[in-house]
Design a protein around this motif. Structure first.
Motif, short mmCIF file in Angstrom:
data_model
loop_
_atom_site.label_atom_id
_atom_site.label_comp_id
_atom_site.label_asym_id
_atom_site.label_seq_id
_atom_site.Cartn_x
_atom_site.Cartn_y
_atom_site.Cartn_z
N ARG A 19 0.83 -1.21 0.00
CA ARG A 19 0.00 0.00 0.00
C ARG A 19 0.86 1.26 0.00
N CYS A 27 6.70 10.86 -8.00
CA CYS A 27 5.86 11.85 -7.30
C CYS A 27 6.74 12.71 -6.40
N ALA A 50 -1.35 10.51 -1.07
CA ALA A 50 -2.65 10.93 -1.60
C ALA A 50 -2.49 11.68 -2.92
N HIS A 51 -1.39 12.42 -3.09
CA HIS A 51 -1.19 13.21 -4.31
C HIS A 51 -1.05 12.33 -5.55
N CYS A 52 -0.47 11.15 -5.39
CA CYS A 52 -0.23 10.27 -6.56
C CYS A 52 -1.12 9.03 -6.51
N ARG A 53 -2.17 9.06 -5.69
CA ARG A 53 -3.08 7.92 -5.52
C ARG A 53 -2.31 6.66 -5.14
N HIS A 54 -1.29 6.84 -4.32
CA HIS A 54 -0.48 5.74 -3.77
C HIS A 54 0.20 4.90 -4.84
N THR A 55 0.50 5.53 -5.98
CA THR A 55 1.24 4.81 -7.03
C THR A 55 2.74 5.11 -6.97
N LYS A 96 3.62 10.56 -10.52
CA LYS A 96 2.67 11.62 -10.86
C LYS A 96 3.18 12.34 -12.10
N ARG A 141 -9.72 11.77 -12.96
CA ARG A 141 -8.44 11.15 -12.62
C ARG A 141 -7.35 11.46 -13.65
#
Length: 633
Positions: free
Chosen positions: A114, A505, A541-546, A549, A244
């Motif tokens: 996660r 990110c 949160a800024h990169c949707r947890h990937t 970005k 998105r």
């Protein structure tokens, strides 16, 4: 070294749990471990201690695995990953801290995935290799439904296991997210007996199976075609994709459900699943929206619409493709209003950018070809070039399919074969418009290639795109189209090949060191990458947890000089053309440009390996930085 120093080195080496197991198993001595620790302390880049003892010849890879398997019950997941070098001490401490703060009391494996300390597939690969456990694919074949009912879904969620199937001898194969968790093994045996056969699967697959099992239980196992409003579903999918920042929407019918995925930063990302009964009405709704024939379900169709909803306007191109499970729909979101990037912002490194602008864009004539596969950013680069060249003193005219960006002061033509406005027809008329610069959307065949060459021969500058693997492949493909070598040699002034890489990110970036497997795949050594400052995103949160970005382009630019032009005339092989270009034309390959950008911290080596072709061993980082004008970051 005095005895105190010796004891200190021994103690530090024994901090590594895998080293302790190797010593207990008799594969390694304490003195050897201490010496390996001293070697590690003198290296300019951090290296896993297990790699060092193996490279020193003290142990083999098989002995490491054997020690891990013999003492499997004593290891925890974090210790295994840390000891093997996949997780740094700092990362492990952060992950354990995040686990303690997690309200859902998640297992460490879920925390690691996660928060992007390790990828889902990498974790599964490590556990399978080191523990010798079979990997099961829960998507290719779903678990036995009867076995799923024997244990409460809340228990399976808490301990993250899924029963898979019953074997002929009465044992049950059970899939675990963390096979090193003894409590999870005991709970599984309580429900499925002592004959549990331990297997592993990707954490995301286990979570997906359990989530669907809960939904089916709540719904009583009914499909529910009429539960959903397809108008609302269609609107929700398109709006979610727009919000998105997706470039494409994929609506994919499968045997048991309809899967919806978005392409975000060039990567497919799962959005939501719907019951299979939604497939036909949703396809009909989207056909009505784009003007396709709703009665025709046996043939592929295309459509286009301007989607207006609650003040949002989106230009969509749709493709309906007939499959065995129903019509698969792909929607491309066109961004007509997106601002054009200035040339310094397209992602070229300093010296390459200077050469491209001075020797290609500012040249009075010649063909500039931008190459790469679909979705590699070719159009963005071409439009940035148009924006740079668009001055009151020049006339620019285009032939595109379709016009993606509307540029003030440029005569843009959108190809429409349905009314006879084809590329062939347009290219015949384009030179009669007295242009200085001609932009051809794409070289598709011999005719369009010849038209570009004839236009360049009459003193015009031509910009176009071409679908080839790299810059050298562009020259070879032109020759394969039966274009005369002397025409290719005399008119092509620049070939720019590119790919898009996801950017790290900036909000959750952290330093990291590449592992040996990455270096092996790159063809590099640690010594080749001296001075690199690699970064990766942990996920936020800024990169949707990937961990990523935005995107940046990797480029390979070939400006043919006399040796390369002579080689084209002589129809030299691809290998010979590449070697000449590297030696004489200042060529930097896509892979090398990507490595430099990863070393700067713009992207990751994982992205470089995932995206860029590897046709030759890259040169050392210091040499590449000198060629590209990246002295210090």
């Amino acid at each position: 070294m005095d005895s105190d120093d010796h004891r200190e080195e021994n103690a530090k080496a024994l901090d590594n749990p895998i080293i302790r197991l190797l010593i207990r198993s008799g594969f390694l001595s304490e003195d050897q471990a201490a010496y390996a620790r001293r070697v590690a302390s003198k290296l300019h880049m951090s290296r896993p201690l297990c790699d060092i003892v193996r490279e020193l010849g003290y142990v083999t890879e098989e002995q490491i695995r054997l020690a891990i398997r013999q003492h499997q019950g004593e290891l925890r997941l974090g210790d295994l990953l840390n000891g093997l070098g996949y997780l740094t001490d700092a990362d492990l401490a952060r992950a354990l801290s995040a686990q303690r703060a997690d309200e859902r009391r998640s297992k460490l494996g879920h925390i690691l995935i996660r928060h992007k300390f390790i990828s889902d597939d990498k974790l599964t690969e490590i556990l399978a290799l080191q523990l010798g456990l079979p990997v099961l694919d829960l998507i290719a074949r779903a678990p036995d439904a009867a076995l799923m009912t024997r244990a409460p879904v809340e228990v399976m969620e808490q301990y993250h296991f899924v029963p898979y199937d019953m074997q002929s001898d009465g044992s049950t194969r059970v899939v675990f997210a963390d096979p090193l968790d003894p409590r999870a093994l005991d709970i599984a045996r309580d429900y499925y007996g002592q004959g549990v056969l331990v297997c592993i699967a990707r954490v995301s697959q286990i979570e997906d199976i359990l989530s669907r099992h809960k939904e089916d239980r709540v719904a009583g196992g009914q499909g529910g075609d009429g539960v959903f409003n397809v108008v609302d579903i269609a609107n929700a999918i398109i709006l979610a994709a727009f919000q998105r920042g997706a470039s494409d929407i994929h609506v994919e019918p499968m045997s048991d459900r309809v899967r919806v995925r978005f392409r975000l930063d060039g990567v497919m990302v799962h959005f939501r699943d719907y019951p299979i009964g939604v497939c036909a009405p949703l396809a009909s709704r989207l056909k009505i929206m784009c003007g396709a024939d709703i009665a025709e379900k046996r043939r592929h169709q295309d459509g286009r619409l301007i989607f207006n909803h609650q003040g949002v306007q989106i230009d969509l191109r749709m493709s309906f493709y007939v499959t065995v499970h129903g019509e698969q729909i792909v929607m491309r979101l066109l961004k007509n209003q997106e601002e054009l990037l200035p040339m310094p912002e397209i992602g070229m490194l300093p010296r390459m950018l200077d050469r491209f602008m001075e020797e290609a864009l500012d040249a009075p004539s010649g063909i500039i070809m931008v190459t790469g596969p679909t979705g590699s950013g070719k159009s963005t680069t071409v439009y940035s070039c148009i924006n740079y060249l668009n001055t009151p003193e020049v006339s620019i005219i285009t032939a595109e399919d379709p016009v993606e960006y509307k540029v003030r002061g440029v005569g843009q033509c959108s190809i429409m074969p349905s009314i006879g406005l084809t590329f062939e027809e347009t290219l015949k008329h384009i030179v009669r418009q007295d242009p200085d610069i001609v932009v051809v959307g794409e070289v598709r065949d011999k005719f369009s290639a010849e038209m570009c060459i004839q236009t360049a021969l009459t003193g015009h500058k031509v910009l176009t795109t071409f679908h080839t693997e790299d810059s050298i492949g562009c020259l070879v493909r032109l020759l394969d189209m039966q274009i005369e070598p002397f025409l290719v040699s005399s008119t092509v002034s620049c070939i720019l090949s590119q790919r898009l890489l996801r950017k790290v990110c900036p909000h959750c970036a952290m330093p990291y060191q590449p592992d040996l497997n990455q270096l092996r795949r790159l063809g590099c050594t640690y010594g080749d990458l001296v001075g690199a400052e690699f970064r990766k995103g942990r996920g936020c949160a800024h990169c949707r947890h990937t961990g990523y970005k935005g995107r940046v382009a990797a480029f390979e630019m070939l400006i043919p000089e006399v040796h390369v032009r002579d080689a084209v005339l002589a129809r030299k092989t691809t290998h010979e053309l590449r070697e000449l270009s590297l030696d004489n034309a200042g060529l930097v390959s896509l892979l090398e440009d990507g490595i430099v950008k990863a070393a700067i911290g713009w992207t990751t080596l994982d992205e470089v390996l995932r995206t860029l072709p590897r046709v030759r061993k890259p040169r050392p980082l210091a040499e590449l930085r000198r060629i590209l004008g990246v002295e210090h970051v």
